[in-house]
Write a protein that holds these residues in place. Structure first.
Motif, short mmCIF file in Angstrom:
data_model
loop_
_atom_site.label_atom_id
_atom_site.label_comp_id
_atom_site.label_asym_id
_atom_site.label_seq_id
_atom_site.Cartn_x
_atom_site.Cartn_y
_atom_site.Cartn_z
N VAL A 349 4.56 -5.78 -19.09
CA VAL A 349 3.90 -7.09 -19.02
C VAL A 349 2.70 -7.04 -18.08
N SER A 350 2.81 -6.23 -17.02
CA SER A 350 1.75 -6.16 -16.00
C SER A 350 0.43 -5.64 -16.58
N LEU A 351 0.48 -5.00 -17.74
CA LEU A 351 -0.74 -4.46 -18.35
C LEU A 351 -1.76 -5.57 -18.66
N ILE A 352 -1.27 -6.77 -18.96
CA ILE A 352 -2.20 -7.86 -19.27
C ILE A 352 -2.87 -8.41 -18.01
N LEU A 353 -2.40 -7.95 -16.85
CA LEU A 353 -2.98 -8.40 -15.58
C LEU A 353 -3.90 -7.35 -14.97
N SER A 354 -4.34 -6.39 -15.78
CA SER A 354 -5.15 -5.29 -15.27
C SER A 354 -6.40 -5.73 -14.50
N PRO A 355 -7.15 -6.76 -14.95
CA PRO A 355 -8.34 -7.15 -14.18
C PRO A 355 -8.01 -7.57 -12.75
N ILE A 356 -6.82 -8.16 -12.57
CA ILE A 356 -6.41 -8.60 -11.22
C ILE A 356 -6.07 -7.40 -10.35
N PHE A 357 -5.22 -6.53 -10.85
CA PHE A 357 -4.80 -5.36 -10.06
C PHE A 357 -5.99 -4.46 -9.74
N LEU A 358 -6.94 -4.32 -10.66
CA LEU A 358 -8.08 -3.43 -10.44
C LEU A 358 -9.11 -4.04 -9.50
N ALA A 359 -9.02 -5.34 -9.26
CA ALA A 359 -9.96 -5.99 -8.32
C ALA A 359 -9.46 -5.92 -6.88
N ILE A 360 -8.20 -5.54 -6.70
CA ILE A 360 -7.63 -5.47 -5.35
C ILE A 360 -8.19 -4.24 -4.64
N PRO A 361 -8.87 -4.42 -3.51
CA PRO A 361 -9.55 -3.30 -2.82
C PRO A 361 -8.62 -2.48 -1.94
N GLY A 362 -9.15 -1.36 -1.45
CA GLY A 362 -8.38 -0.46 -0.61
C GLY A 362 -7.90 -1.10 0.67
N PHE A 363 -8.70 -2.00 1.25
CA PHE A 363 -8.27 -2.58 2.52
C PHE A 363 -7.11 -3.56 2.31
N ALA A 364 -6.95 -4.08 1.08
CA ALA A 364 -5.84 -4.99 0.81
C ALA A 364 -4.54 -4.24 0.56
N THR A 365 -4.65 -3.00 0.08
CA THR A 365 -3.44 -2.19 -0.13
C THR A 365 -3.08 -1.40 1.13
N ALA A 366 -4.01 -1.33 2.08
CA ALA A 366 -3.75 -0.61 3.33
C ALA A 366 -2.51 -1.14 4.06
N PRO A 367 -2.28 -2.46 4.12
CA PRO A 367 -1.07 -2.95 4.79
C PRO A 367 0.21 -2.39 4.19
#
Length: 455
Positions: A349-367
């Motif tokens: 299901v998450s495949l349809i949310l690809s634009p959202i996941f791909l917009a999340i930058p490196g500093f947001a995943t750093a935590p």
């Protein structure tokens, strides 16, 4: 249908409980859909990595659900993806154009080896041949390594000509927001909020969008600083899979066999004990171990992991492994493969949310990297510092060398070489298992190739 397939009554659970547990597991590990493209995206197509991660996670988790009937979900392992991108592609292969293809080939071969080891029931025997201190030291070292990567991605730690590394500027939005995100995750984790890591990532990203609108976060595409606002105009962005699927380079392997074996073995080694440790921990929490502390159908569990890794390599992502976050679903009542099947469905299901996941930058995943690194570092408390000096030194070298040499493989290599050499010097030849002798020889050959390269 579900009763016949998953034996729900036998495990004292219901369809509703299993579905809720599966959703809980997904929420706790969905962060990997943002983290993995950011890490592997340094050497591969980000959109392709996202699709490959979602599909491989779904495939592996479905296999776990229907073959092994356990509430365990799988996805791209943290630490292994960092080794893939930073150690192999950007380090040992120097950023060559075909670097990610060589790494994917190593992951494929590792998966095939795991299938054979699982079929022959030799995987656990290998695990038992590795000293406990080394296992814990390597786990702790990987924790420091991925935390270091997270801080770099956010600019918290930057290059410094005088001291090699230094503290980043707090005038940069990325630095402040990454640290705020880490605090958010810690607070949510304290209150046992489901999906605390994912919520922390999303909160950091939303704060980043606010910073962009207020002019604190400056978009500069030429400098690699992109807008944080999702772009839905290009659709689901699933076509990138063409740039990652079945991208192998066996020609390079044939010309650099010793180097390739060392790379493959490092993938193999880390995944080997990481999977078994995770599976046993989750099974124990779910009360699925037998009276002897063993896990029934363990061969099918390990086979699910092995086949998942092969699928991941074919689609274009690093090693697929069991996620300890599955314990969140177990805590919510999950006891059977229906929990895993629900999680696998959510990955699709998450495949349809690809634009959202791909917009999340490196500093947001750093935590997330900082938090997971902290959890992995806790393995250091299991190290016996009062025992044999070989055990202590081996674990120490793993912890020190991984972050400082910026390489999981280098940490493992120095840990094992140190341990074997000291054991021999102590006259304790019998303490060195056949597995450790084989590994020692492989890494000794690797040292020889490194020496000759600089002569």
């Amino acid at each position: 249908m579900f009763e016949k397939m998953f034996h729900l009554k036998e495990h004292g659970t219901t369809v509703k409980t299993e579905v809720i547990a599966g959703l809980t597991t997904f929420l706790t590990m969905a962060y990997i859909l943002a983290v993995n493209p950011n890490i592997l995206g340094t050497v591969m197509d980000r959109s392709g990595v996202f699709v490959a991660t979602a599909l491989a996670s779904a495939i592996a988790t479905f296999i776990m659900a229907f073959l092994a009937n356990y509430p365990i979900a799988l996805s791209a392992g943290l630490g292994l993806n960092a080794y893939f991108a930073y150690t192999v592609c950007l380090g040992e292969l120097g950023g060559e154009a075909n670097a990610f293809q060589v790494a994917l080939t190593a992951v494929l071969v590792e998966g095939v080896i795991f299938v054979l080891l699982s079929a022959l029931k030799a995987r656990e025997q290998i695990i038992n041949g590795i000293p406990v201190n080394l296992k814990n030291g390597i786990s702790a070292g990987i924790g420091l390594f991925i935390a270091f990567i997270g801080m770099q991605n956010a600019g918290v730690i930057v290059a410094n000509d005088a001291t090699i590394v230094g503290l980043g500027s707090f005038g940069e939005a990325q630095v402040c927001l990454a640290l705020i995100g880490f605090l958010i995750i810690l607070i949510l984790a304290h209150y046992k909020v489901p999906g605390s890591v994912l919520i922390g990532i999303l909160a950091t990203w939303v704060l980043g969008i606010c910073a962009e609108k207020l002019g604190w976060y400056h978009v500069d595409a030429e400098a690699g600083v992109y807008s944080l606002i999702p772009n839905f105009s290009q659709g689901l962005q699933l076509g990138g899979i063409r740039n990652t699927a079945f991208q192998f380079d066996f020609g390079w392997v044939a010309k650099h066999m010793i180097q390739f074996v060392a790379i493959t073995f490092s993938f193999l080694y880390v995944d080997l004990f990481d999977t078994v440790g995770t599976v046993v921990a989750v099974a124990d929490k779910a009360d699925l171990l037998d009276k002897d502390g063993k896990l029934p159908r363990v061969g099918k569990v390990l086979m699910s992991d092995a086949v998942g890794t092969i699928a991941g390599a074919c689609l274009g992502t690093s090693t697929i492994t069991s996620f300890v976050e599955s314990s969140a679903g177990v805590a919510a009542g999950g006891r059977t493969g229906l929990t895993a099947a629900t999680t696998g469905l959510m990955f699709l299901v998450s495949l349809i949310l690809s634009p959202i996941f791909l917009a999340i930058p490196g500093f947001a995943t750093a935590p997330a990297l900082l938090y997971v690194g902290m959890l992995m570092l806790s393995s250091a408390k299991k190290i016996s510092f009062d025992g044999d000096i070989a055990d202590v030194a081996g674990a120490y070298m793993a912890i020190v060398m991984m972050p400082l040499a910026y390489s999981i493989a280098t940490g493992i290599m120095f840990a094992i070489l140190t341990w074997v050499i000291i054991k021999v010097a102590e006259g304790k030849f019998r303490d060195v298992s056949p597995v450790m002798w084989v590994v020692f020889v492989l890494f000794a050959l690797r040292i020889v190739t490194l020496v000759t390269n600089f002569m």
